[in-house]
Design an enzyme around this catalytic site. Structure first.
Site, PDB file in Angstrom:
ATOM      1  N   ASP A   1     -67.357 -79.823  47.468  1.00  0.00           N
ATOM      2  CA  ASP A   1     -67.037 -78.977  48.615  1.00  0.00           C
ATOM      3  C   ASP A   1     -67.669 -79.538  49.882  1.00  0.00           C
ATOM      4  O   ASP A   1     -68.724 -80.182  49.832  1.00  0.00           O
ATOM      5  CB  ASP A   1     -67.555 -77.549  48.344  1.00  0.00           C
ATOM      6  CG  ASP A   1     -66.938 -76.529  49.285  1.00  0.00           C
ATOM      7  OD1 ASP A   1     -65.984 -76.869  50.015  1.00  0.00           O
ATOM      8  OD2 ASP A   1     -67.419 -75.381  49.295  1.00  0.00           O
TER       9      ASP A   1
ATOM     10  N   ASN B   1     -65.792 -81.306  52.467  1.00  0.00           N
ATOM     11  CA  ASN B   1     -65.098 -82.428  53.123  1.00  0.00           C
ATOM     12  C   ASN B   1     -64.661 -82.060  54.543  1.00  0.00           C
ATOM     13  O   ASN B   1     -64.795 -82.860  55.484  1.00  0.00           O
ATOM     14  CB  ASN B   1     -63.837 -82.820  52.336  1.00  0.00           C
ATOM     15  CG  ASN B   1     -64.155 -83.412  50.983  1.00  0.00           C
ATOM     16  OD1 ASN B   1     -65.307 -83.667  50.675  1.00  0.00           O
ATOM     17  ND2 ASN B   1     -63.128 -83.613  50.173  1.00  0.00           N
TER      18      ASN B   1
ATOM     19  N   ARG C   1     -65.854 -79.685  56.613  1.00  0.00           N
ATOM     20  CA  ARG C   1     -66.979 -79.527  57.545  1.00  0.00           C
ATOM     21  C   ARG C   1     -67.582 -80.884  57.907  1.00  0.00           C
ATOM     22  O   ARG C   1     -68.006 -81.121  59.026  1.00  0.00           O
ATOM     23  CB  ARG C   1     -68.048 -78.605  56.925  1.00  0.00           C
ATOM     24  CG  ARG C   1     -67.746 -77.139  57.142  1.00  0.00           C
ATOM     25  CD  ARG C   1     -68.539 -76.276  56.221  1.00  0.00           C
ATOM     26  NE  ARG C   1     -67.989 -76.311  54.871  1.00  0.00           N
ATOM     27  CZ  ARG C   1     -68.626 -75.882  53.797  1.00  0.00           C
ATOM     28  NH1 ARG C   1     -69.848 -75.412  53.898  1.00  0.00           N
ATOM     29  NH2 ARG C   1     -68.053 -75.926  52.613  1.00  0.00           N
ATOM     30  N   TRP C   2     -67.605 -81.782  56.957  1.00  0.00           N
ATOM     31  CA  TRP C   2     -68.142 -83.129  57.195  1.00  0.00           C
ATOM     32  C   TRP C   2     -67.307 -83.830  58.277  1.00  0.00           C
ATOM     33  O   TRP C   2     -67.849 -84.422  59.213  1.00  0.00           O
ATOM     34  CB  TRP C   2     -68.109 -83.917  55.883  1.00  0.00           C
ATOM     35  CG  TRP C   2     -68.741 -85.266  55.926  1.00  0.00           C
ATOM     36  CD1 TRP C   2     -70.057 -85.568  55.703  1.00  0.00           C
ATOM     37  CD2 TRP C   2     -68.081 -86.523  56.180  1.00  0.00           C
ATOM     38  NE1 TRP C   2     -70.260 -86.920  55.809  1.00  0.00           N
ATOM     39  CE2 TRP C   2     -69.064 -87.528  56.105  1.00  0.00           C
ATOM     40  CE3 TRP C   2     -66.766 -86.893  56.467  1.00  0.00           C
ATOM     41  CZ2 TRP C   2     -68.775 -88.879  56.296  1.00  0.00           C
ATOM     42  CZ3 TRP C   2     -66.477 -88.234  56.660  1.00  0.00           C
ATOM     43  CH2 TRP C   2     -67.479 -89.214  56.584  1.00  0.00           C
TER      44      TRP C   2
ATOM     45  N   ARG D   1     -59.562 -82.935  59.075  1.00  0.00           N
ATOM     46  CA  ARG D   1     -60.045 -82.651  57.718  1.00  0.00           C
ATOM     47  C   ARG D   1     -59.757 -83.786  56.729  1.00  0.00           C
ATOM     48  O   ARG D   1     -60.559 -84.096  55.858  1.00  0.00           O
ATOM     49  CB  ARG D   1     -59.422 -81.356  57.216  1.00  0.00           C
ATOM     50  CG  ARG D   1     -59.820 -80.137  58.037  1.00  0.00           C
ATOM     51  CD  ARG D   1     -59.101 -78.897  57.543  1.00  0.00           C
ATOM     52  NE  ARG D   1     -59.378 -78.659  56.141  1.00  0.00           N
ATOM     53  CZ  ARG D   1     -60.493 -78.077  55.689  1.00  0.00           C
ATOM     54  NH1 ARG D   1     -61.417 -77.656  56.518  1.00  0.00           N
ATOM     55  NH2 ARG D   1     -60.672 -77.908  54.408  1.00  0.00           N
TER      56      ARG D   1
ATOM     57  N   HIS E   1     -61.623 -85.835  53.412  1.00  0.00           N
ATOM     58  CA  HIS E   1     -61.128 -86.055  52.043  1.00  0.00           C
ATOM     59  C   HIS E   1     -61.167 -87.554  51.699  1.00  0.00           C
ATOM     60  O   HIS E   1     -61.467 -87.928  50.573  1.00  0.00           O
ATOM     61  CB  HIS E   1     -59.716 -85.505  51.890  1.00  0.00           C
ATOM     62  CG  HIS E   1     -59.635 -84.008  52.071  1.00  0.00           C
ATOM     63  ND1 HIS E   1     -60.563 -83.158  51.536  1.00  0.00           N
ATOM     64  CD2 HIS E   1     -58.757 -83.215  52.753  1.00  0.00           C
ATOM     65  CE1 HIS E   1     -60.258 -81.904  51.857  1.00  0.00           C
ATOM     66  NE2 HIS E   1     -59.175 -81.922  52.602  1.00  0.00           N
TER      67      HIS E   1
ATOM     68  N   THR F   1     -55.799 -73.897  42.201  1.00  0.00           N
ATOM     69  CA  THR F   1     -54.485 -73.250  42.424  1.00  0.00           C
ATOM     70  C   THR F   1     -54.496 -72.563  43.793  1.00  0.00           C
ATOM     71  O   THR F   1     -53.480 -72.505  44.472  1.00  0.00           O
ATOM     72  CB  THR F   1     -54.159 -72.220  41.315  1.00  0.00           C
ATOM     73  OG1 THR F   1     -55.260 -71.334  41.170  1.00  0.00           O
ATOM     74  CG2 THR F   1     -53.896 -72.885  39.988  1.00  0.00           C
TER      75      THR F   1
ATOM     76  N   LEU G   1     -67.243 -93.092  29.567  1.00  0.00           N
ATOM     77  CA  LEU G   1     -67.137 -91.799  30.261  1.00  0.00           C
ATOM     78  C   LEU G   1     -65.698 -91.271  30.245  1.00  0.00           C
ATOM     79  O   LEU G   1     -64.760 -92.047  30.424  1.00  0.00           O
ATOM     80  CB  LEU G   1     -67.581 -91.995  31.724  1.00  0.00           C
ATOM     81  CG  LEU G   1     -67.377 -90.812  32.663  1.00  0.00           C
ATOM     82  CD1 LEU G   1     -68.428 -89.730  32.404  1.00  0.00           C
ATOM     83  CD2 LEU G   1     -67.455 -91.248  34.129  1.00  0.00           C
TER      84      LEU G   1
ATOM     85  N   ARG H   1     -71.102 -70.113  45.029  1.00  0.00           N
ATOM     86  CA  ARG H   1     -70.155 -69.362  44.197  1.00  0.00           C
ATOM     87  C   ARG H   1     -69.403 -70.324  43.288  1.00  0.00           C
ATOM     88  O   ARG H   1     -69.460 -71.544  43.464  1.00  0.00           O
ATOM     89  CB  ARG H   1     -69.201 -68.528  45.061  1.00  0.00           C
ATOM     90  CG  ARG H   1     -68.442 -69.305  46.078  1.00  0.00           C
ATOM     91  CD  ARG H   1     -67.488 -68.449  46.906  1.00  0.00           C
ATOM     92  NE  ARG H   1     -66.930 -69.255  47.972  1.00  0.00           N
ATOM     93  CZ  ARG H   1     -67.454 -69.351  49.196  1.00  0.00           C
ATOM     94  NH1 ARG H   1     -68.518 -68.657  49.509  1.00  0.00           N
ATOM     95  NH2 ARG H   1     -66.918 -70.148  50.095  1.00  0.00           N
TER      96      ARG H   1
END
Ligand code: FPP
Length: 246
Positions: A21, A23, A25-26, A34, A38, A67, A131, A194
């Protein structure tokens, strides 16, 4: 001692899940749109996947698109989808070289082009044994649990299972994550505290780690820091501290 050296290798979490979370605001803090955030979020995905593979973590699940994210402006959705296609195209060779297996969980409502690219990469990497990188795409936990309920109900109706035989394992085995253990550690970046409809069943006993760092700035050191903190937590699973020490 460096953060990496502080990690106790014999007590590594097998499965780390991350809510990426911050991206937007950065990007905003840099006066950019925005999508710029990303793009740099992808760099963090690359670095964290590499770090997890180097450490020997077995599963890394990334909440990539929920979703609920379908409600974002169309231009942003399109930007994220094309970023996904170009990233998978660019990174498949690296995944193969590093023995990383790609898997996807979600409700299969991605655009055909995105789905086809993902399917191709999932197929190419299916025999890799290092992995497993799990992308949660068009995923929400309530959707997943509802699907599990539907599937179990159908099995009861068809006489394949007895209603009294339904237990926690039945639910677990009908989730889209049934191929992996529950995450021992759940990380969320950007200061939000959250869960946002992510792995609700699976995180019953996970250690939660929240950091103010925005996702594009989350680097290998940040991952090591989260793991070191996780290793200092006492995981009691409902027991007392004294019981655990016995
Ligand atoms: C959360 O930041 C980020 C997302 C919803 C998208 C994550 C997508 C990527 C990192 C790119 C594609 C990934 C892969 C695996 C190739 P936000 O936009 O909610 O930020 P904000 O809360 O600051 O607005």
């Amino acid at each position: 001692m460096s953060l990496k050296e502080q990690i106790v290798m014999s007590q590594l979490p097998q499965h780390v899940a991350i809510i990426m979370d911050g991206n937007g605001r950065w990007a905003k803090s840099k006066g950019k749109i925005r999508l710029f955030g990303h793009k740099f979020g992808v760099r963090a995905v690359h670095n964290i996947t590499e770090a997890a593979a180097e450490l020997g973590i077995k599963y890394l699940t990334l909440y990539t698109f929920s979703t609920e994210n379908w409600s974002r402006p169309l231009a942003e959705i399109k930007g994220i989808m094309s970023l996904l296609v170009s990233t998978i195209a660019e990174e498949t060779e690296t995944l193969l070289k590093n023995n990383v297996r790609l898997r996807v969980i979600g409700n299969n409502s991605l655009p055909d082009k995105v789905q086809a690219k993902l399917d191709e990469c999932v197929k190419k990497t299916e025999n890799n044994t290092g992995l497993t990188l799990v992308l949660a795409l068009s995923y929400s936990s309530r959707w997943e649990i509802t699907e599990a309920v539907r599937s179990i109900a159908k099995q009861v109706k068809d006489g394949a299972i007895d209603i009294d035989a339904i237990d926690q394992n039945t639910v677990q085995n009908n989730l889209s994550t049934s191929f992996m253990p529950d995450p021992e550690l759940l990380i969320r970046t950007s200061g939000e505290c959250r869960i946002s409809n992510f792995l609700l069943w699976q995180i019953a006993y996970s250690e939660l780690y929240f950091t103010d760092t925005l996702w594009p700035d989350f680097d290998k050191e940040e991952l090591y820091k989260a793991i070191v903190e996780y290793q200092h937590r006492e995981r009691r699973f409902g027991m007392t501290s004294e019981q655990l020490k016995k």
